[in-house]
Design an enzyme around this catalytic site. Structure first.
Site, PDB file in Angstrom:
ATOM      1  N   ASP A  31     -44.133   9.890  25.010  1.00  0.00           N
ATOM      2  CA  ASP A  31     -43.365   8.720  25.431  1.00  0.00           C
ATOM      3  C   ASP A  31     -44.325   7.614  25.856  1.00  0.00           C
ATOM      4  OD1 ASP A  31     -40.967   9.976  25.087  1.00  0.00           O
ATOM      5  OD2 ASP A  31     -40.416  10.036  27.220  1.00  0.00           O
ATOM      6  N   LYS A  88     -35.589   5.334  20.773  1.00  0.00           N
ATOM      7  CA  LYS A  88     -34.335   5.958  21.192  1.00  0.00           C
ATOM      8  C   LYS A  88     -33.149   5.011  21.080  1.00  0.00           C
ATOM      9  CE  LYS A  88     -36.462   9.010  24.669  1.00  0.00           C
ATOM     10  NZ  LYS A  88     -36.131  10.367  24.231  1.00  0.00           N
ATOM     11  N   GLY A 160     -37.641  13.789  32.728  1.00  0.00           N
ATOM     12  CA  GLY A 160     -37.990  13.043  33.922  1.00  0.00           C
ATOM     13  C   GLY A 160     -38.094  13.880  35.182  1.00  0.00           C
ATOM     14  N   ARG A 172     -34.894  29.180  24.935  1.00  0.00           N
ATOM     15  CA  ARG A 172     -34.550  30.606  24.868  1.00  0.00           C
ATOM     16  C   ARG A 172     -33.148  30.800  24.314  1.00  0.00           C
ATOM     17  NH1 ARG A 172     -37.492  34.739  26.400  1.00  0.00           N
ATOM     18  NH2 ARG A 172     -39.185  34.491  27.898  1.00  0.00           N
ATOM     19  N   GLY A 221     -39.372  17.808  30.565  1.00  0.00           N
ATOM     20  CA  GLY A 221     -39.925  18.436  31.765  1.00  0.00           C
ATOM     21  C   GLY A 221     -41.315  19.023  31.593  1.00  0.00           C
ATOM     22  N   GLY A 242     -42.863  13.427  27.929  1.00  0.00           N
ATOM     23  CA  GLY A 242     -42.400  12.115  28.349  1.00  0.00           C
ATOM     24  C   GLY A 242     -43.127  11.668  29.589  1.00  0.00           C
ATOM     25  N   SER A 243     -42.437  11.749  30.713  1.00  0.00           N
ATOM     26  CA  SER A 243     -43.000  11.286  31.976  1.00  0.00           C
ATOM     27  C   SER A 243     -44.256  12.066  32.352  1.00  0.00           C
ATOM     28  CB  SER A 243     -41.950  11.444  33.081  1.00  0.00           C
ATOM     29  OG  SER A 243     -40.671  11.093  32.601  1.00  0.00           O
TER      30      SER A 243
END
Lengths: 299, 189
Positions: A31, A88, A160, A172, A221, A242-243
């Protein structure tokens, strides 16, 4: 030998659209919110960047409606790097997707990280020449997105948060149910299709092949090289971060470490080497501390 | 049994391994120098050449790969693999790794962004039936030395070439079930 005349070119076939996702396998998609971050991502070995206005951690903190990025920002990122640029659109917001296609982005993410525009319908992704990636929390959701034309699936995780627990849960769930399908007999597959709320032919195809018909990546995450290795070992074919990178203390070395970890995910010695002295990762939050579950968006 | 290494740092390497297995050959995923031992040929797959360049360095594979290719090991590069083998790369990064010096000039993403990615039927020298080729953000071969054999073209641009021990394609034979090009490569291994 040179063949005379011209070769007829066919664009935007399913093979061409899924093909780019095949080329991203084993890689890291990062990101980025501006050209400078895009350069850092490419320098660190990202296989693609995801252009967005705010990283999910900031969307979470700021609140309000999260929308498609400003075209000028997407163009700035396209000019700054030579790797594929994704962007996005809000769930169901086909007008945003049309704008992104006109910008010639390489992939569109119909993403739960943005505020949904339609609480019933997803975008008809077959109507576009640019391929789409969509998030999924389970196999049924993945198959519904594929039946709408998605050419890549990413497990959603919880964007995030810097917390890998939801990514693991979703991965999973998807991979585990695929394994179960391969053992089911025909009447059981009818039942599976009903339970998954997914088209029977897709369910039957997966029972036969043991994998999704499109690449399966992991998102939401991931914050460390070990997180990337975990996702890859659980069956992801590439990772989105991302973050986790640009909310850490020192983004460039962390980005590169996650790239190396994704390639060498089965090699703990390399993981030791790349994990050493990376500085503080993003702080991260527990699932009981968040008000909005982005992963619940999508129908 | 023939063992073919497939550079497995990133990209569509599994598809190449599957194609090799379908032809009864062992595909060895190459991530470290030791994986190059005892292979009869090497495939450089499609993917992002910038990421592969960085990972070749990180995994200490640049010199060992250069050495086996210079030593005459048969090599098949597809898309990003072709870029890694070319003498001259346009629109690349200055730190991009070069694994050989095949006298061609290629432009990265020379056909444009993903919207311009395409399929086309190719006439390949020595093959009677056309070959359906998939081009993904493909490199464009803009110049070839006369010593390079051009085996197929798209609108007069070379897309499949042979030079000494190197076979290179701008497209992705690993994305279609047609195994003829892998078979052609294996004849040299």
């Amino acid at each position: 030998m040179s063949n005379e005349g011209t070769n007829e070119r066919t664009t935007a076939t399913v093979r061409v659209k899924r093909g780019l996702a095949e080329m991203l396998k084993g890689g890291v998609i990062m990101d980025v919110v501006n050209a400078e971050q895009a350069k850092i991502a490419e320098d660190a070995g990202a296989v693609a960047v995801m252009a967005l206005e705010r990283v999910p951690a900031d969307i979470r903190t700021d609140g309000g409606v999260a929308r498609m990025s400003d075209p000028a920002m997407v163009e700035g990122i396209q000019a700054a790097c030579s790797i594929p640029v994704m962007a996005k659109a809000r769930i169901g917001h086909f007008a945003e997707a049309q704008i992104l296609q006109a910008l010639k982005v390489d992939y569109i993410d119909e993403s739960e990280v943005l505020t949904p525009a339609d609480e019933t319908h997803h975008i008809d992704k077959f109507a576009f020449d640019v391929p789409f990636v969509c998030g999924a929390t389970n196999l049924g959701e993945a198959l519904r997105r594929i039946s709408e034309g998605a050419c890549m699936i990413r497990s959603k995780g919880e964007a995030g948060t810097g917390n890998v627990v939801e990514a693991v849960r979703h991965l999973r769930s998807i991979v585990g149910d695929i394994r179960k399908l391969t053992l089911a007999d025909e009447p059981e597959l009818f039942q599976w299709a009903k339970e998954l709320r997914a088209p029977l032919p897709l369910v039957q195809e997966i029972a036969e092949t043991g994998e999704l018909p499109v690449p399966l990546f992991c998102a939401g995450g991931l914050a460390t090289p070990a997180d990337a290795s975990l996702a890859m070992q659980l069956g992801a074919q590439a990772v989105f971060v991302g973050s986790g990178i640009f909310k850490s203390a020192d983004p460039a070395p962390r980005a590169r470490a996650i790239v190396e970890a994704t390639t060498n995910y089965m090699n703990p010695e390399v993981l030791v080497k790349v994990s050493r002295n990376l500085g503080t990762p993003m702080t991260g939050i527990g699932m009981d501390e968040i008000d909005v579950r982005m992963a619940d968006r999508g129908w | 049994m023939t063992r073919i290494g497939v550079l497995a740092l990133q990209g569509a390497f599994r598809r190449h391994v599957e194609a090799l297995e379908a032809l009864g050959v062992t595909g060895v995923e190459v991530r470290a120098p030791a994986d190059l031992d005892g292979i009869d040929g090497l495939i450089l797959p499609g993917g992002e050449s910038t990421a592969m360049s960085l990972l070749l360095g990180a995994n200490e594979l640049t010199e060992p790969c250069r050495d086996v290719i210079a030593g005459g090991l048969p090599v098949f590069g597809t898309c990003a693999g072709m870029i890694l083998l070319a003498e001259k790369v346009l629109d690349g990064r200055s730190d991009q790794v070069q694994l050989s010096d095949v006298p061609i000039t290629v432009r990265r993403n020379g056909y444009g962004r993903q919207l311009a990615s395409f399929e086309a039927d190719l006439e390949i020298a020595g093959e009677t039936e056309p070959f359906r080729a998939v081009f993904i953000r493909a490199p464009k071969v803009e110049q070839v030395d006369p010593a390079v054999e051009v085996l197929a073209t798209v609108d007069d641009d070379p897309v499949l070439i042979r030079y000494r021990n190197v076979l290179a394609a701008a497209f992705h034979p690993e994305l279609t079930p047609d195994l003829r090009l892998h078979r052609v490569f294996l004849l040299e291994c």
